[in-house]
Design a protein around this motif. Structure first.
Motif: not given
Length: 300
Positions: A136-141, A147-153, A161-173
């Motif tokens: 919800h945070a990464l894909a919806d909001r 190829d975007e860069t995502v910082l996960i605090l 950890l779920a956010a790391v996996e999902i952002a990676t699956l979305l193609g982000a760094h």
């Protein structure tokens, strides 16, 4: 949780004192509706909203006594007469707004899915709430793009950890920020291109060394002062998301105001990645971990 015939064991919230207000009790078994499943619970997930709920600080505020619990794994004991697609003895993942801290639960069949093959009961119980929060945070909001860069605090927690996996699956760094060496290594194992010590006094400098012109999206899984935009190097307006308003996923207004001039960031996930315009073949900045380079992980 042992219970007498006709009863079930629950961990009931008897006062809004957080976990100290939980008591093991016997409650009556729930009636089974025509579209319901009765489950013998094998494992329950414990999530941050459960903690907030036991303190009366979640958006869903219940008066004690009540049973928390948003995610669980269980075995179907019986199906309502109108239920199709499930059978007694089948392992399922169940979700609810509350009520799953129990030895037996009745849930709508629509709120259950077959357990993924190869998942333990504990995995099944814990992944759904965290994964849906991260999605919800990464894909919806934030609408993370390839190829975007995502910082996960807070990248070492369940949502992180779920956010790391999902952002990676979305193609982000992914740049993962976590407080311990173990957590940073875990984030790297899940796909993070870089991991940074979130408690380091040079945190800002480390992030800017990796991505000099700022990240595209930051996701703070825990909220708090960091999410107020005090030091997050953002690029686009409204690309900061985090836990806000006691359980809500929202965008940081202050973070949106603190932005850097938009420019192309180095391809963080590449081998070697671009760090400050230089190759990553050399020594990593102190506290920075790179995927596949666990020998360079340092505790700061």
């Amino acid at each position: 949780m042992g219970a007498a015939p006709g009863e079930r064991g629950v961990a009931a919230c008897t006062s809004l004192e957080g976990p100290d207000g939980l008591r093991f009790q016997s409650w009556p078994r729930q009636p089974l509706g025509s579209r319901d499943l009765r489950l013998r619970i094998e494992a329950i997930g414990v999530n941050f909203p459960d903690l907030l709920m036991t303190r009366g600080r979640f958006q869903l505020r219940l008066a004690p006594p009540f049973v928390p619990g948003m995610g669980a794994c269980g075995v179907v004991l019986e199906c309502g007469e109108a239920v199709r697609g499930f059978a007694a003895g089948q392992r399922v993942v169940a979700h609810a707004r509350h009520g799953l801290f129990t030895s037996e639960a009745v849930v709508p069949a629509a709120a259950a899915t077959p357990a993924p093959p190869g998942f333990s009961a504990e995995d099944c119980a814990s992944y759904r709430v965290a994964a849906l929060t991260a999605w919800h945070a990464l894909a919806d909001r934030a609408s993370v793009k390839r190829d975007e860069t995502v910082l996960i605090l807070g990248a070492g927690g369940g949502v992180g950890l779920a956010a790391v996996e999902i952002a990676t699956l979305l193609g982000a760094h992914v740049i993962a920020a976590a407080s311990s060496l173990e957590k940073r290594m875990a984030a790297c194992s899940r796909g993070a291109a870089h991991a940074v010590d979130s408690r380091s006094p040079t945190f800002d400098e480390q992030v800017r060394a990796i991505c000099p012109n700022g990240v595209d999206v930051d996701f703070d899984t825990g909220g708090g002062a960091a999410f107020d935009g005090n030091h997050l190097p953002l690029v686009h307006q409204q690309r900061a998301v985090g836990s806000q308003g006691e359980g809500h996923i929202g965008r940081s207004r202050e973070g949106a105001r603190r932005q850097f001039a938009h420019a192309s960031c180095g391809r963080v996930g590449a081998e070697p990645a671009s760090v400050g315009g230089a190759s990553c073949d050399g020594e990593a900045p102190r506290g920075v971990t790179r995927r596949g380079e666990t020998s360079r992980v340092t505790a700061t």
